[in-house]
Design an enzyme around this catalytic site. Structure first.
Site, PDB file in Angstrom:
ATOM      1  CE1 TYR A 150      -3.734   2.753   0.766  1.00  0.00           C
ATOM      2  CE2 TYR A 150      -2.283   3.303   2.582  1.00  0.00           C
ATOM      3  CZ  TYR A 150      -3.360   3.491   1.633  1.00  0.00           C
ATOM      4  OH  TYR A 150      -3.900   4.805   1.997  1.00  0.00           O
ATOM      5  CG  ASP A 245       5.867   3.846   0.679  1.00  0.00           C
ATOM      6  OD1 ASP A 245       6.190   4.574   1.682  1.00  0.00           O
ATOM      7  OD2 ASP A 245       4.444   3.765   0.473  1.00  0.00           O
ATOM      8  CE  LYS A 273       1.191   5.144   8.493  1.00  0.00           C
ATOM      9  NZ  LYS A 273       1.256   4.530   7.271  1.00  0.00           N
TER      10      LYS A 273
HETATM   11  C1  LIG Z   1       0.540   5.162   5.893  1.00  0.00           C
HETATM   12  C2  LIG Z   1       1.271   4.730   4.438  1.00  0.00           C
HETATM   13  C3  LIG Z   1       1.145   5.599   3.355  1.00  0.00           C
HETATM   14  C4  LIG Z   1       0.126   6.846   3.333  1.00  0.00           C
HETATM   15  O1  LIG Z   1       0.530   7.727   4.260  1.00  0.00           O
HETATM   16  P1  LIG Z   1      -0.695   8.874   4.561  1.00  0.00           P
HETATM   17  O2  LIG Z   1       0.033   9.816   5.492  1.00  0.00           O
HETATM   18  O3  LIG Z   1      -1.687   8.216   5.048  1.00  0.00           O
HETATM   19  O4  LIG Z   1      -1.158   9.501   3.637  1.00  0.00           O
HETATM   20  C5  LIG Z   1       1.840   5.304   2.308  1.00  0.00           C
HETATM   21  N1  LIG Z   1       2.794   4.343   2.219  1.00  0.00           N
HETATM   22  C6  LIG Z   1       2.968   3.546   3.249  1.00  0.00           C
HETATM   23  C7  LIG Z   1       3.729   2.321   3.342  1.00  0.00           C
HETATM   24  C8  LIG Z   1       2.164   3.653   4.577  1.00  0.00           C
HETATM   25  O5  LIG Z   1       2.315   2.983   5.487  1.00  0.00           O
END
Ligand SMILES: *Cc1c(COP(=O)(O)O)cnc(C)c1O
Length: 435
Positions: A150, A245, A273
């Site tokens: 994701y 990511d 995060k």
């Molecule tokens: C949480 C997350 C996102 C999205 O971040 P948001 O701050 O919710 O937009 C993208 N990539 C990964 C791997 C994530 O865990």
């Protein structure tokens, strides 16, 4: 508390009735609505250390930790202090501030494979910008993602695998044109041969591969070093950019995230995060030669009214300073390991088909009883056991994210004592499930 008794949810129920008139599904992010586990979402009033309290005054040990950002738990005194200090000078200027330099230098001095960063306001924004940068830098359009990873709600990444190997994606959300989805190729995780065949076929068109090096948004699909290293080498061979990511794994599995943990470096990295200390921050970074393509140095446009917000920068810096202390990640991983091992021992002694998969301070309830799940197709889609366990834990003072596909997070405020208390309750819940 009697384990069959339900907690009072009067205040949450009332608030949910109201919020349903205000927001789609009553929430501002879908999983919060408790749709997969059923029942009313709890409205949270406050948090402190490893605990949260809902509007009815129920207290929980919190393993959601705002979905990962709160690696120091709730209301850490250093973060609190630096937010308040910064606030005294105002909240936002739309001009550069010292705080941005401070947080960026702190990160860049400790992460060897990036020279420059750009701060944004969410993980989604970081990923979206990183993809644009990869396309702008290479002049190519297609991107590869992996099934089960994701990357936020970026259009080009809300894409499912089509049938067969190396197929073009099909949109997984209304509002994402198939034409966009077609620019994304979706591959299974842990399959180097498939990746090579795809590279050979579309070499001329592929800008980048994006992966969660620790896939933690759809179960915890831990990849092995052979695959991640092979991915890096194939990207080198075909001159395709590799994006890690690390929005969830960055500053979580190690200070330098999965890149540091595995010793494998991407060309572009995204963070979110933890980097914001509980306030909205994201970032993307790369070597100078790539970052010079970003506006105003280069042709890839990307901007933000509140980007690099000083209060958020201060919160992030306070958090990362603590994370960077000697032994921080080791201690939290040891505690998490003990916690999961106890529950896993209980399950294996009783032949229950449940295992807590974990890495660092992330864990996931895997109800397959199968070890080493590496692809999303291996996850048992029947979440009824998880849903029952979730409900049991909620009624017994343990809050975990309301979906069996989501992972749990341990913070540095989750002491051995707190984790022992939680594991007893989880074991009680498992007995209730299978006993
Ligand atoms: C949480 C997350 C996102 C999205 O971040 P948001 O701050 O919710 O937009 C993208 N990539 C990964 C791997 C994530 O865990």
């Amino acid at each position: 508390m009697n384990k069959t008794e339900s907690i009072t949810k009067v205040a949450s129920e009332e608030l949910f009735e109201k919020s349903k008139m205000l927001f789609p599904g009553g929430v501002n992010s879908p999983v919060r609505a408790f749709k997969s586990v059923g029942g009313t979402p709890l409205f949270i009033k406050k948090g402190d250390g490893p605990f949260i309290w809902d509007e009815d005054g129920n207290k929980f040990i919190d393993f959601c930790c705002s979905w990962g950002p709160l690696i120091l738990g709730h209301n850490d005194p250093d973060i609190f202090e630096s937010i308040v200090e910064t606030l005294k000078n105002g909240t936002s200027f739309g001009a550069p501030t010292r705080k941005e330099n401070d947080l960026a230098s702190f990160i860049l001095e400790r992460i060897p494979f990036i020279d420059k960063l750009r701060f944004v306001s969410s993980g989604t924004e970081a990923v979206m910008s990183a993809i644009r940068l990869a396309r702008g830098y290479t002049g190519k359009n297609k991107i590869i993602k992996f099934d089960g990873c994701y990357h936020g709600h970026v259009d080009a990444l809300l894409v499912n695998a089509g049938s067969g190997l190396a197929t073009f994606g099909t949109s997984s959300s209304a509002g994402v044109p198939e034409a966009f989805a077609k620019e994304t190729i979706v591959l299974p995780l842990n399959d180097l041969d498939g990746l090579r065949r795809c590279f050979e076929e579309y070499e001329q068109d592929i800008a980048c591969v994006i992966i969660e090096p620790v896939p933690a948004n759809n179960g915890l699909l831990l990849q092995n070093n052979v695959f991640l290293n092979g991915l890096r080498l194939l990207c080198n061979e075909f001159k395709i950019l590799l994006i890690f990511d690390e929005v969830i794994s960055g500053f979580r599995v190690a200070f330098g995230g999965a890149s540091e943990l595995y010793g494998i470096y991407p060309d572009i990295v995204t963070y979110g995060k933890i980097i914001g200390g509980g306030l909205p921050v994201g970032a993307y970074g790369a070597k100078k030669e790539i970052m010079q393509f970003v506006s105003p140095d280069g042709p890839v446009y990307q901007a933000g009214t509140l980007s690099g917000n000083p209060v958020a920068m201060a919160a992030g810096l306070a958090q990362l300073k603590k994370c960077s202390q000697e032994g921080f990640y080791k201690n939290i991983a040891i505690r998490t390991e003990k916690f999961t091992a106890e529950i896993n021992l209980f399950c294996s002694e009783n032949n229950y088909p449940l295992e807590l998969v974990s890495i660092g301070s992330i864990f996931w309830f895997s109800f397959n009883g199968k070890k080493r799940i590496v692809r999303s197709s291996q996850i048992d889609p029947d979440m009824s056991y998880f849903n029952k366990l979730h409900n049991f834990l909620l009624n017994n003072g343990v809050y975990i994210g309301p979906s069996g596909y989501e992972v749990g997070f341990v913070s540095d405020k989750h002491s051995h004592h707190i984790l022992d208390e939680a594991s007893l309750k989880i074991i009680e819940g498992i007995k209730e499930l299978f006993g």
